[in-house]
Design an enzyme around this catalytic site. Structure first.
Site, mmCIF file in Angstrom:
data_model
loop_
_atom_site.group_PDB
_atom_site.id
_atom_site.type_symbol
_atom_site.label_atom_id
_atom_site.label_comp_id
_atom_site.label_asym_id
_atom_site.label_seq_id
_atom_site.Cartn_x
_atom_site.Cartn_y
_atom_site.Cartn_z
ATOM 1 N N LYS A 71 57.383 12.138 75.193
ATOM 2 C CA LYS A 71 56.044 11.789 75.680
ATOM 3 C C LYS A 71 55.720 12.533 76.973
ATOM 4 O O LYS A 71 56.433 12.408 77.969
ATOM 5 C CB LYS A 71 55.971 10.276 75.895
ATOM 6 C CG LYS A 71 54.591 9.724 76.197
ATOM 7 C CD LYS A 71 54.657 8.197 76.269
ATOM 8 C CE LYS A 71 53.306 7.560 76.455
ATOM 9 N NZ LYS A 71 53.410 6.067 76.501
ATOM 10 N N GLU A 87 55.421 3.377 68.419
ATOM 11 C CA GLU A 87 56.142 3.796 69.621
ATOM 12 C C GLU A 87 57.312 2.849 69.904
ATOM 13 O O GLU A 87 57.193 1.627 69.777
ATOM 14 C CB GLU A 87 55.177 3.772 70.808
ATOM 15 C CG GLU A 87 55.779 4.092 72.146
ATOM 16 C CD GLU A 87 54.772 3.944 73.285
ATOM 17 O OE1 GLU A 87 55.062 4.440 74.392
ATOM 18 O OE2 GLU A 87 53.701 3.339 73.075
ATOM 19 N N CYS A 145 51.072 7.191 72.245
ATOM 20 C CA CYS A 145 50.249 6.210 72.942
ATOM 21 C C CYS A 145 49.332 6.846 73.982
ATOM 22 O O CYS A 145 48.353 7.498 73.628
ATOM 23 C CB CYS A 145 51.135 5.123 73.530
ATOM 24 S SG CYS A 145 50.279 3.541 73.753
#
Length: 306
Positions: free
Chosen positions: A134, A65, A166
């Site tokens: 995200k 990330e 994540c």
């Protein structure tokens, strides 16, 4: 690759081998300006050159990330743009070496919102084939603007790929969205930190097992401005087994071979193991339901009155 006798319904599975390399990285620099981001681009290119030398025939590379910018308080100061020189250089490298690359970056899309935390996938022709934003920024400390969809796109060697980032993987609905749209490989780009080592492993393995997909989880390994990012990048097969894993706390390059066709066969044939199928065919083993399972309404619950 022919895998014989894995599933008795037809006795043979045809699938290609997808070779994926993971970069467990430390940033070359924690950038405070857009100009400094290029130092991290240079490092990724250096690692790409190492990888294609050490692992000839590699198909795809996955970075952690925000591997161009980092995700600390500084991230909003050094966002890239989708048409900027950073991605242009990475596209050139992918085209030159004929590899796929999934890279994490904080992106200013010039839409009046905060930056997006993105996973950007470039194919072996140097074309951006997917930009994932995200959908569940880490509450309460990540100020990025959320995306609204987990998409699935065609990758190399029969892969149908979804990207998540994540904290996305801490929510089961995000895994399920990827799998229900046909993914057989889920890329999870992370900056997972101490003290959440166990949660990181549990969610990777559960995401793979419950959805019958490969999980490719590339994590950072460094002390950033806020956290200790522990590494332990891993690849998990659709049975929830870790088939390759990096050590704790050091930069590391490793690769794993995936067989996306196995996931496809599980979804079509493995009636005991395909949990997505069983979700909508509950009770299929009962003679009463003739192998079809009960209507889902049988298992519904009444919503409590407000």
């Amino acid at each position: 690759m022919n895998v014989g006798n894995c599933f008795p319904l037809n006795g043979k599975i045809e699938t290609e081998c997808l070779s994926v390399a993971l970069f467990q990285m430390k940033l070359a620099v924690v950038p405070k300006t857009r100009e400094e981001v290029m130092q991290n681009v240079d490092k990724i290119i250096e690692w790409i050159e190492r990888t294609i030398t050490g692992f000839p025939g590699i198909d795809m590379i996955v970075t952690p990330e925000a591997s161009l910018n980092g995700v600390g308080p500084h991230a909003s100061l050094c966002c890239i743009t989708l048409d900027g020189p950073e991605l242009r250089r990475l596209k050139e490298v992918c085209r030159e070496f004929e590899i796929w690359l999934a890279v994490g970056a904080c992106v200013d899309e010039k839409d009046g919102n905060f930056y997006k935390n993105c996973a950007i996938t470039i194919n072996d022709k140097g074309e951006i084939v997917d930009i994932y934003r995200k959908v569940t920024p880490w509450n309460p400390v990540e100020p990025s603007s959320p995306g609204d969809e987990i998409r699935v796109f065609k990758g190399p060697k029969g892969a149908r790929i979804a990207s998540i980032i994540c904290s996305d993987g801490d929510y089961q609905d995000n895994w399920r969205e990827a799998a229900s749209k046909g993914a057989n490989v889920v890329l999870r780009l992370t900056t997972y930190m101490t003290p959440f080592e166990n949660q990181y492993e549990i969610t990777n393995r559960a995401g793979a097992y419950f959805n019958k997909v490969y999980v490719v989880a590339a994590n950072n390994s460094e002390m950033d401005e806020c956290y200790s990012l522990f590494g332990r990048s891993m690849v998990v097969n659709p049975e929830g087994d870790i088939i390759a894993q990096a050590p704790v706390g050091i930069p590391y390059i490793f690769k794993a071979d995936l067989y996306p066709g196995l996931c496809d066969a599980i979804q079509k044939q493995a009636l005991m193991g395909d949990l997505l199928w069983l979700r909508t065919h509950r009770g299929a083993a009962s003679p009463d339901t003739h192998g079809a399972g009960k209507d889902s309404a049988m298992y519904s619950y009444l919503k409590p009155e407000d």
